[in-house]
Design an enzyme around this catalytic site. Structure first.
Site, PDB file in Angstrom:
ATOM      1  N   SER A 251       0.816  -1.220   0.000  1.00  0.00           N
ATOM      2  CA  SER A 251       0.000   0.000   0.000  1.00  0.00           C
ATOM      3  C   SER A 251       0.851   1.272   0.000  1.00  0.00           C
ATOM      4  CB  SER A 251      -0.952  -0.012   1.197  1.00  0.00           C
ATOM      5  OG  SER A 251      -0.232  -0.197   2.390  1.00  0.00           O
TER       6      SER A 251
ATOM      7  N   ASP B 190      10.526   1.042  -2.002  1.00  0.00           N
ATOM      8  CA  ASP B 190       9.684  -0.067  -1.547  1.00  0.00           C
ATOM      9  C   ASP B 190       9.279   0.154  -0.091  1.00  0.00           C
ATOM     10  OD1 ASP B 190       8.331  -2.463  -1.600  1.00  0.00           O
ATOM     11  OD2 ASP B 190      10.065  -3.687  -2.134  1.00  0.00           O
TER      12      ASP B 190
ATOM     13  N   ALA C 165       8.060  -1.713   3.768  1.00  0.00           N
ATOM     14  CA  ALA C 165       8.559  -2.810   4.609  1.00  0.00           C
ATOM     15  C   ALA C 165       7.537  -3.041   5.715  1.00  0.00           C
ATOM     16  CB  ALA C 165       9.916  -2.463   5.205  1.00  0.00           C
ATOM     17  N   ASP C 166       7.650  -4.198   6.356  1.00  0.00           N
ATOM     18  CA  ASP C 166       6.745  -4.514   7.457  1.00  0.00           C
ATOM     19  C   ASP C 166       7.354  -4.143   8.801  1.00  0.00           C
ATOM     20  OD1 ASP C 166       4.629  -5.804   5.843  1.00  0.00           O
ATOM     21  OD2 ASP C 166       6.295  -7.102   5.293  1.00  0.00           O
TER      22      ASP C 166
ATOM     23  N   LYS D  79      10.290  -8.003   5.268  1.00  0.00           N
ATOM     24  CA  LYS D  79       9.422  -7.707   4.131  1.00  0.00           C
ATOM     25  C   LYS D  79       8.671  -8.986   3.728  1.00  0.00           C
ATOM     26  CE  LYS D  79      10.690  -5.258   0.677  1.00  0.00           C
ATOM     27  NZ  LYS D  79       9.330  -4.681   0.663  1.00  0.00           N
ATOM     28  N   GLY D  80       7.645  -8.779   2.912  1.00  0.00           N
ATOM     29  CA  GLY D  80       6.924  -9.943   2.400  1.00  0.00           C
ATOM     30  C   GLY D  80       5.496 -10.046   2.875  1.00  0.00           C
TER      31      GLY D  80
ATOM     32  N   GLU E 137      11.138  -8.723  -4.712  1.00  0.00           N
ATOM     33  CA  GLU E 137      11.618  -7.502  -4.041  1.00  0.00           C
ATOM     34  C   GLU E 137      13.104  -7.625  -3.708  1.00  0.00           C
ATOM     35  OE1 GLU E 137       7.537  -5.920  -1.865  1.00  0.00           O
ATOM     36  OE2 GLU E 137       8.735  -7.413  -0.853  1.00  0.00           O
TER      37      GLU E 137
ATOM     38  N   LYS F 112       6.277   1.175  12.070  1.00  0.00           N
ATOM     39  CA  LYS F 112       7.059   0.029  11.575  1.00  0.00           C
ATOM     40  C   LYS F 112       8.515   0.041  12.063  1.00  0.00           C
ATOM     41  CE  LYS F 112       4.192  -1.046   7.753  1.00  0.00           C
ATOM     42  NZ  LYS F 112       4.118  -0.742   6.339  1.00  0.00           N
TER      43      LYS F 112
HETATM   44  C1  5RP Z   1       5.293  -6.794   0.111  1.00  0.00           C
HETATM   45  C2  5RP Z   1       6.064  -6.006   1.090  1.00  0.00           C
HETATM   46  C3  5RP Z   1       5.534  -4.680   1.469  1.00  0.00           C
HETATM   47  O1  5RP Z   1       6.463  -3.696   1.133  1.00  0.00           O
HETATM   48  C4  5RP Z   1       5.255  -4.666   2.941  1.00  0.00           C
HETATM   49  O2  5RP Z   1       4.363  -5.731   3.242  1.00  0.00           O
HETATM   50  C5  5RP Z   1       4.640  -3.341   3.394  1.00  0.00           C
HETATM   51  O3  5RP Z   1       3.358  -3.211   2.884  1.00  0.00           O
HETATM   52  P1  5RP Z   1       2.462  -1.950   3.168  1.00  0.00           P
HETATM   53  O4  5RP Z   1       3.131  -0.776   2.540  1.00  0.00           O
HETATM   54  O5  5RP Z   1       1.132  -2.298   2.538  1.00  0.00           O
HETATM   55  O6  5RP Z   1       2.324  -1.793   4.664  1.00  0.00           O
HETATM   56  O7  5RP Z   1       7.103  -6.391   1.566  1.00  0.00           O
HETATM   57  O8  5RP Z   1       5.843  -8.068  -0.080  1.00  0.00           O
END
Ligand code: 5RP
Length: 225
Positions: free
Chosen positions: A30, A83, A85-86, A96-97, A105, A123
């Site tokens: 997102s 990108d 990240a979680d 990530k993932g 990625e 995060k």
């Molecule tokens: C996808 C990822 C995303 O970058 C991660 O999950 C973060 O997602 P979001 O921006 O929706 O919080 O690693 O594989």
């Protein structure tokens, strides 16, 4: 500011790092979506770039927005990847993932001169591990792979979607793994990838070059410790 507003804020900030003529890696999720939308607006105004995507989802969005795509038959190196990240720690290690795109990625990130991670402030953590670590595994006898991962002291859950097993863009499965607080991300990343059946895992160590964090005071670069 809500997490959603911070995601928009950091995505806007990341646009400032993109220069005309660059090859840009497009992340997934997102937060990355806000960035891709912003880039689409710039492209519509005549800004020249080429992009490589980390997932089919991001590629579909880029195509909808007429963002030019390229691939590794045309380019060898990506100038900059943006990108999400979680989880991020202060040494710039990442989990990530969450969106299931970790393999592409990581491939894109490892071919990028700059890997810029954009996150809302929730995060940023002292130690990785609250977010369950996604591990991409091949479907063949996946329960065997699961048992070997659990032997590394993890509790694992096969990811589900719409009542069935979630399948990645690469035709694989994801195990979401709880290893508790991760003391040595580098060692765990390596140990997981030694297991036959594991394709890749969501620990990104020594990959992020910059982390942009959202906050009420504005988006800022995280200081590496
Ligand atoms: C996808 C990822 C995303 O970058 C991660 O999950 C973060 O997602 P979001 O921006 O929706 O919080 O690693 O594989």
């Amino acid at each position: 500011m809500t997490a959603e507003q911070q995601k928009q804020q950091v995505a806007l900030k990341a646009l400032e790092y993109i220069k005309e003529g660059m090859v840009v890696g497009l992340g997934t999720g997102s937060t990355a979506k806000f960035f891709i939308e912003g880039l689409g607006t710039k492209v519509a105004e005549g800004f020249q770039i080429k992009t490589i995507c980390t997932s089919e989802e991001s590629e579909n969005l880029a195509k909808q927005l007429n963002i030019p795509l390229t691939d590794f038959t045309e380019v060898e190196v990506i100038d900059i990847t943006i990108d999400g990240a979680d989880e991020v720690d202060k040494q710039f290690n990442l989990i990530k993932g969450g969106g299931g795109a970790l393999l592409r990625e990581k491939i894109i990130a490892s071919s990028s001169k700059q890997e810029i991670i954009i996150v809302d402030e929730k995060k940023v953590v002292e130690k990785l591990g609250k977010f369950h670590l996604p591990v991409e595994i091949i479907p063949y006898v996946w329960q065997t792979t699961q048992r070997k991962i659990e032997a590394l002291q993890g509790i694992t859950m096969i990811r589900q979607r719409d009542g069935g097993i979630f399948v990645t863009d690469n035709g694989n499965y994801i195990l979401d793994c709880n290893f508790g607080s991760i003391d040595n991300p580098q060692l765990l990343e390596r140990n997981l990838n030694m297991i036959p059946g594991v394709v890749e895992n969501g620990l990104f160590v020594n990959i992020a070059t910059t982390v942009i964090v959202g906050s009420d005071e504005g988006a800022r670069e995280l200081e590496k410790q």
